[in-house]
Design an enzyme around this catalytic site. Structure first.
Site, PDB file in Angstrom:
ATOM      1  N   ASP A   1       0.867  -1.176   0.000  1.00 39.39           N
ATOM      2  CA  ASP A   1       0.000   0.000   0.000  1.00 39.39           C
ATOM      3  C   ASP A   1       0.909   1.233   0.000  1.00 39.39           C
ATOM      4  O   ASP A   1       1.599   1.512   0.990  1.00 39.39           O
ATOM      5  CB  ASP A   1      -0.874  -0.046   1.272  1.00 39.39           C
ATOM      6  CG  ASP A   1      -1.870   1.105   1.338  1.00 39.39           C
ATOM      7  OD1 ASP A   1      -1.642   2.135   0.677  1.00 39.39           O
ATOM      8  OD2 ASP A   1      -2.869   0.962   2.070  1.00 39.39           O
ATOM      9  N   HIS A   2       0.869   1.956  -1.102  1.00 36.53           N
ATOM     10  CA  HIS A   2       1.814   3.070  -1.259  1.00 36.53           C
ATOM     11  C   HIS A   2       1.503   4.243  -0.325  1.00 36.53           C
ATOM     12  O   HIS A   2       2.297   5.168  -0.188  1.00 36.53           O
ATOM     13  CB  HIS A   2       1.816   3.539  -2.721  1.00 36.53           C
ATOM     14  CG  HIS A   2       3.151   4.074  -3.168  1.00 36.53           C
ATOM     15  ND1 HIS A   2       4.168   4.394  -2.296  1.00 36.53           N
ATOM     16  CD2 HIS A   2       3.641   4.341  -4.409  1.00 36.53           C
ATOM     17  CE1 HIS A   2       5.204   4.839  -2.965  1.00 36.53           C
ATOM     18  NE2 HIS A   2       4.915   4.819  -4.246  1.00 36.53           N
TER      19      HIS A   2
END
Ligand code: CAO
Length: 403
Positions: free
Chosen positions: A375-376
């Site tokens: 999850d950036h």
């Protein structure tokens, strides 16, 4: 002066059905303002007014079949109103869409093109609920529908169903067979869709030299008196837990505000199991406190249970990080979808024997492909590259774990 507004030339179509009325008696309308929406089997289109004026009488209703020169309505042209444009003789720019009727009230109060209406219907969005209308004269644009969907994520899973219905008439092209999705596939599909559309995923690809590890594993299996076969997945789980302790963000979740991280101090590792009922993800609890043999035993027990569809709630809850191994099947890499609310997932593909340069010559090494999706919002590229590199390091010499 009264003016009868008629249906202009509608191309090849002899008869079309009125599906929406966009004006009501008493409305003041202008040239080119859409009066109604008609639909044939293949197209729907808006019919614009050829004159300015006030609507005094409407000659059609929803459901009527009309054709060229049918009367639509009677306008009272205002004095000193000059119609500067000639009436549209022919409507050529049909929007090639299929529309479904809205209620009369909606049709009148909501201004949106047929394509926008169609899009909203497919997405299960009630146009009445869209208050942010950014088009000219308060028209609803496609962007407004999209923004509404983004802000109201609950709609998404319903949308999918509705969209599937709209596209389900494949039988006109050839033989088809309906196969209902299993309960588990439906549920996991909704979760996967939600996760994929709400979490900015990035996948970091890497590989680990597992030549020594494979020798050790096979040797252990050969000499072991235990029935428990060690597969590489148990070594990967053990190594992942070791690396998670060094990179705690990978073992976290975002809180509901999206402003805080919840760092978990326990290590429950989910692993994807392919079953005839669909994808299941049982969880090995406290993997950091278990030996590789215990982890192997649990993989065997839990995957057997999954394949018999006998997992209970505690078997599938509480994972902090997930591994999806397709190594037993094949492939070189893939982009696994995060098992939300986790923030990362490791994909494992099939070991391949490769020539690797050791600074003097090429030597054959067994390389394990790793695909780490993250999850950036929580993890950046450098951190993920470091995580994969560290994991690769440990897998290339698992003895480092005991140092
Ligand atoms: N490279 C090469 N061979 C591998 C391997 C890899 N990365 N991983 C496993 N193998 C081998 C095993 O060693 C075993 O070989 P032998 O029978 O010769 O010893 C064989 O592949 C089968 O292994 P397995 O699948 O029985 O055991 P596992 O511990 O590797 O995996 C499980 C267990 C439950 C993860 C697996 O059976 C499974 O269901 N995998 C599919 C998961 C999946 O569908 N993921 C996709 C999710 S996204 O849709």
């Amino acid at each position: 002066m009264k003016k009868i507004i008629k249906v202009p030339n509608i191309g090849d179509l002899s008869e079309v059905e009125v599906i929406e009325l966009m004006v009501k008696i008493g409305d003041t309308i202008k040239i080119d303002q859409s009066l109604l929406v008609v639909e044939s089997e293949k197209v729907s289109m808006e019919i614009p007014s050829s004159h300015n004026g006030v609507v005094r009488e409407i000659k059609v209703k929803v459901g009527d079949k009309i054709s060229k020169d049918s009367q639509i309505l009677i306008l009272e042209e205002k004095e000193n109103t000059i119609n500067i444009q000639s009436p549209p003789e022919e409507l050529n720019n049909f929007s090639k869409i299929n529309s479904l009727p809205l209620s009369l009230e909606d049709s009148i109060n909501i201004h949106a093109s047929p394509s926008v209406r169609k899009f909203a219907r497919e997405m299960g969005v009630d146009l009445k609920k869209i208050t942010l209308r950014t088009g000219p004269k308060n028209r609803i644009l496609k962007e407004d529908v999209k923004n509404y969907i983004l802000k109201n994520k609950k709609i998404s899973s319903e949308n999918m169903k509705k969209k599937e219905c709209l596209f389900s008439d494949f039988s006109k092209f050839g033989n088809i067979e309906f196969q209902p999705l299993s309960h588990i596939t439906k549920i996991s599909g909704q979760n996967l869709y939600r996760t994929w559309t709400t979490i900015p995923h990035v996948t970091q690809f890497d590989e680990a030299d597992v030549t020594e590890l494979e020798k050790f594993r096979k040797n252990s299996n050969n000499i072991s008196e235990s029935d428990t076969k060690l597969t590489i997945l148990s070594f990967i789980i053990k190594s992942v837990v070791y690396i998670l302790k060094k990179y705690p963000k990978f073992n976290s979740s975002l809180d509901s505000s999206g402003e805080n991280l919840i760092l978990k101090k326990y290590y429950h590792i989910g692993f994807a199991v392919d079953t005839k009922y669909g994808l299941m993800v049982p969880v090995i609890k406290n993997a950091d406190q278990k030996t590789i043999t215990q982890i192997s035993q649990e993989i065997i027990n839990l995957s057997k249970k999954a394949r018999k569809n006998m997992l209970n709630l505690s078997n599938i809850q509480g994972s902090t990080f997930t591994i999806s191994s397709l190594g037993g099947i094949g492939g070189t890499a893939f982009t696994p979808i995060i098992n939300s609310p986790e923030v990362a997932i490791l994909g494992v593909s099939k070991i391949v024997l490769k020539p690797v340069w050791d600074n003097t010559k090429f030597i054959p090494r067994m390389m394990l492909p790793l695909s780490l999706s993250y999850d950036h919002r929580v993890i950046d590229g450098a951190m993920s590259a470091n995580f994969s590199k560290s994991l690769s390091n440990i897998l290339s010499d698992i003895r480092k774990i005991i140092l």
